[in-house]
Enzyme design. Structure first.
Site, PDB file in Angstrom:
ATOM      1  N   ASP A 210       1.575  -8.784  -3.957  1.00 16.44           N
ATOM      2  CA  ASP A 210       0.134  -8.443  -3.204  1.00 16.44           C
ATOM      3  C   ASP A 210      -1.100  -8.191  -3.899  1.00 16.44           C
ATOM      4  O   ASP A 210      -1.071  -8.069  -5.411  1.00 16.44           O
ATOM      5  CB  ASP A 210       0.464  -6.858  -2.752  1.00 16.44           C
ATOM      6  CG  ASP A 210      -0.510  -6.225  -1.675  1.00 16.44           C
ATOM      7  OD1 ASP A 210      -0.612  -6.866  -0.563  1.00 16.44           O
ATOM      8  OD2 ASP A 210      -1.222  -5.243  -2.028  1.00 16.44           O
ATOM      9  N   GLU A 262      -0.228 -13.510  -3.061  1.00 12.39           N
ATOM     10  CA  GLU A 262      -1.407 -13.244  -2.002  1.00 12.39           C
ATOM     11  C   GLU A 262      -2.762 -13.205  -2.662  1.00 12.39           C
ATOM     12  O   GLU A 262      -2.964 -12.513  -3.458  1.00 12.39           O
ATOM     13  CB  GLU A 262      -1.068 -11.919  -1.249  1.00 12.39           C
ATOM     14  CG  GLU A 262      -2.213 -11.886   0.006  1.00 12.39           C
ATOM     15  CD  GLU A 262      -2.609 -10.256   0.077  1.00 12.39           C
ATOM     16  OE1 GLU A 262      -3.015  -9.913   1.148  1.00 12.39           O
ATOM     17  OE2 GLU A 262      -2.649  -9.920  -0.776  1.00 12.39           O
TER      18      GLU A 262
HETATM   19  C1  BGC Z   1      -1.772  -6.357   2.187  1.00 12.79           C
HETATM   20  C2  BGC Z   1      -2.566  -5.236   3.151  1.00 12.79           C
HETATM   21  C3  BGC Z   1      -2.699  -4.064   2.217  1.00 12.79           C
HETATM   22  C4  BGC Z   1      -3.637  -4.373   1.058  1.00 12.79           C
HETATM   23  C5  BGC Z   1      -3.606  -3.438  -0.100  1.00 12.79           C
HETATM   24  C6  BGC Z   1      -2.857  -6.700   1.433  1.00 12.79           C
HETATM   25  O1  BGC Z   1      -3.110  -7.827   0.738  1.00 12.79           O
HETATM   26  O2  BGC Z   1      -1.168  -7.378   2.916  1.00 12.79           O
HETATM   27  O3  BGC Z   1      -1.578  -5.020   4.307  1.00 12.79           O
HETATM   28  O4  BGC Z   1      -3.607  -3.425   2.986  1.00 12.79           O
HETATM   29  O5  BGC Z   1      -3.075  -5.645   0.376  1.00 12.79           O
HETATM   30  O6  BGC Z   1      -2.522  -3.153  -0.461  1.00 12.79           O
END
Ligand code: BGC
Length: 558
Positions: A210, A262
């Site tokens: 993440d 991500e």
């Molecule tokens: C997740 C989100 C989340 C954010 C903070 C993102 O990249 O996919 O759903 O709100 O990270 O953790």
């Protein structure tokens, strides 16, 4: 461990499960791990190779589990560690790999480390796990910088010290309940290495990381003109070193364990994270964010392939996820709805019947491209049912922190997280057991009776049947999803074309051509055997030619 020559993740189709919205086995109105176990055969029959589970760890659920208070446990709301182990074992039986979410940028403010930091006071090693700083102004009453939070509002919150006086501030890129870790502190790196080992030893096949690119901040905390944070991503920042450390941990295990990151960064920056000694693949958000337009899509495909190839990493293809307005709604309405990070769906109306039909038709065509292009593809649960965004959720059921932090100006992401419709003619559509004590955590629209898994399984022309057909074809003809791509239309002269047209080749297999027609008027298909078409073809001028109608895609073996 050495890696296989062609490891599974390079061309895997990964099905994203949002645990709270997949299946509720216990009647609480919230999905759980047992619910996932019960429906692994559905994922297998769909034709996916792996599942990615969004967070199921203990959490106050301020950001639907992306605020973790214990990284090595299961939230009782979702089940137990035994359930998780069973899920892993059952996934193995179904030959499905399992990817879990790792949330390293921030923890929950309820995490024991943050609670200890609050108690320990300024200058302590406990505070050094996070970003605490003194405020500006005579009495430190002003935040250390003007940086804003992704979810709206400021990114600094002031704490009350042990003496009851207002004290230092802590930094949070997201909600105030999500304090950012200080990744320049080796203790943080060590801690997360332990977390990786914990799940790898249990048998997970990979991690989805993440907010992967934001771990290191510019701690001069200098004000920025637009109040956005400064996130250094170059070599000197140390962020690549973190991923090299992670990679070494993953490589200690057999079975080609992997990580998908991500990041919303530009293609060339993302590629730097995918060098052979760093992470394995990244979500292709450019593909997701591109509006329905031949020129823009051609560029997005061509440039991402080039960027990732430069570091020998596979490209991924992503159309939907739990943070984005659902693709049927995006492609069916004229406006592009994706904001920089959190989509702004305020003022978004439900689709008219005509828009829904157009969005569905286009989503079918895009699914073909998604699953035909070389690389790995991600499917967000419900995408294979063609679910539209739910735009009329009442304020009182909304949970996204964006809604609260913008005082309702942005409605947030709940509309793409409404629980799956499995069967039956009324809510909860088999999401919860018949004797459930609670309603689903977000209400499902009545109209979803036509979109349930059961209804679509019966219908050969449904979106679900289409996904099954495409995934079956991908397995049968490995040139699809794995071939070498060359362009028939020039992607950089695409304004002159109304279509994407590529050729895929692979030694020992017959070549195919893939065409997606973005316009409303037909284009000619090459001669050959039609392997799949997202809508019925028009009869051509000569007996063996076909015309590909507008908003349609096809694969032809040539
Ligand atoms: C997740 C989100 C989340 C954010 C903070 C993102 O990249 O996919 O759903 O709100 O990270 O953790």
């Amino acid at each position: 461990m050495t890696e296989a020559k062609n490891p599974w993740w390079r061309s895997a189709v990964v099905y994203q499960i949002y645990p709270r919205s997949f299946h509720d086995s216990s009647g609480t109105g919230i999905g759980d791990l047992r619910g996932i176990i019960n429906h692994l055969s559905y994922v297998k029959e769909l034709g996916a190779d792996a599942i990615w589970l969004s967070p199921f760890y203990p959490s106050p659920q301020v950001d639907a589990g992306y605020d973790v208070s214990d990284y090595t446990a299961v939230d009782p709301m979702f089940g137990t560690m035994d359930d998780f182990d069973l899920l892993l074992a059952e996934a193995k039986v179904h030959s499905l790999k399992v990817i879990v979410d790792l949330v390293p940028n921030h923890s929950s403010d309820q995490h024991p480390f943050f609670q200890a930091a609050l108690k320990a006071g300024p200058g302590s090693p406990e505070r050094a796990m996070y970003h605490f700083a003194d405020g500006r102004g005579e009495n430190g009453e002003l935040p250390p910088s003007n940086w804003g939070s992704v979810f709206g509002g400021p990114s600094w919150t002031r704490v009350t010290e042990a003496d009851g006086q207002p004290g230092q501030w802590y930094y949070h890129l997201f909600a105030r309940e999500q304090p950012d870790f200080n990744w320049e502190n080796p203790a943080v790196v060590d801690y997360f290495e332990d977390v990786l080992h914990f799940w790898l030893k249990r048998g997970v096949d990979g991690f989805r990381i993440d907010v992967s690119d934001a771990l290191i901040k510019d701690t001069s905390w200098a004000d920025t003109p637009d109040a956005s944070p400064i996130i250094p991503k170059d070599e000197a920042s140390g962020v690549h070193e973190i991923y090299r450390r992670f990679r070494k941990v993953l490589d200690q295990y057999d079975g080609d364990r992997m990580a998908v990151i991500e990041t919303g960064a530009a293609d060339d920056v993302v590629a730097q994270f995918l060098r052979p000694d760093e992470m394995h693949q990244a979500f292709n958000f450019r593909f997701l964010k591109t509006p329905w337009d031949a020129a823009q899509f051609s560029r997005a495909v061509a440039e991402s392939l080039t960027a990732y190839e430069s570091v020998s990493a596979p490209t991924t293809w992503v159309m939907d996820n739990h943070d984005s307005t659902r693709s049927v709604t995006r492609y069916g309405s004229a406006v592009s709805l994706i904001g920089d990070y959190v989509p702004d769906v305020s003022g978004l109306e439900a689709l008219t019947a005509e828009q829904f039909a157009l969005g569905t038709r286009r989503a079918r065509a895009m699914a073909l491209l998604l699953l035909a292009l070389p690389g790995s593809a991600y499917i967000y649960s419900g995408q294979e049912l063609g679910l539209p965004e739910v735009t009329d959720l009442p304020d009182e059921v909304l949970t996204d922190p964006t809604f609260f932090r913008t005082e309702g100006k942005q409605r947030g992401r709940d509309g793409c997280r409404v629980p799956m419709p499995w069967s039956g003619s009324e809510p909860p559509f088999g999401f919860s057991p018949p004797d459930a004590s609670e309603k689903p955590w977000l209400p499902q629209p009545e109209q979803w009776r036509d979109l349930t898994v059961a209804a679509q399984t019966e219908d050969e022309s449904s979106m679900l049947s289409w996904y099954r057909e495409l995934l079956e074809l991908r397995k049968r003809e490995p040139v699809i999803g794995e071939g070498t791509l060359s362009w028939v239309t020039d992607p950089f002269a695409a304004e002159k074309h109304q279509r994407i047209h590529v050729r895929l080749t692979k030694e020992g297999h017959r070549p195919v051509e893939v065409i997606l027609n973005f316009a409303d008027t037909p284009v000619e298909l090459p001669e050959g055997e039609l392997l799949a078409a997202s809508a019925r073809l028009l009869p051509g001028p000569v007996a063996d030619t076909h015309l590909l109608p507008g908003n349609t895609a096809a694969i032809v073996a040539v």
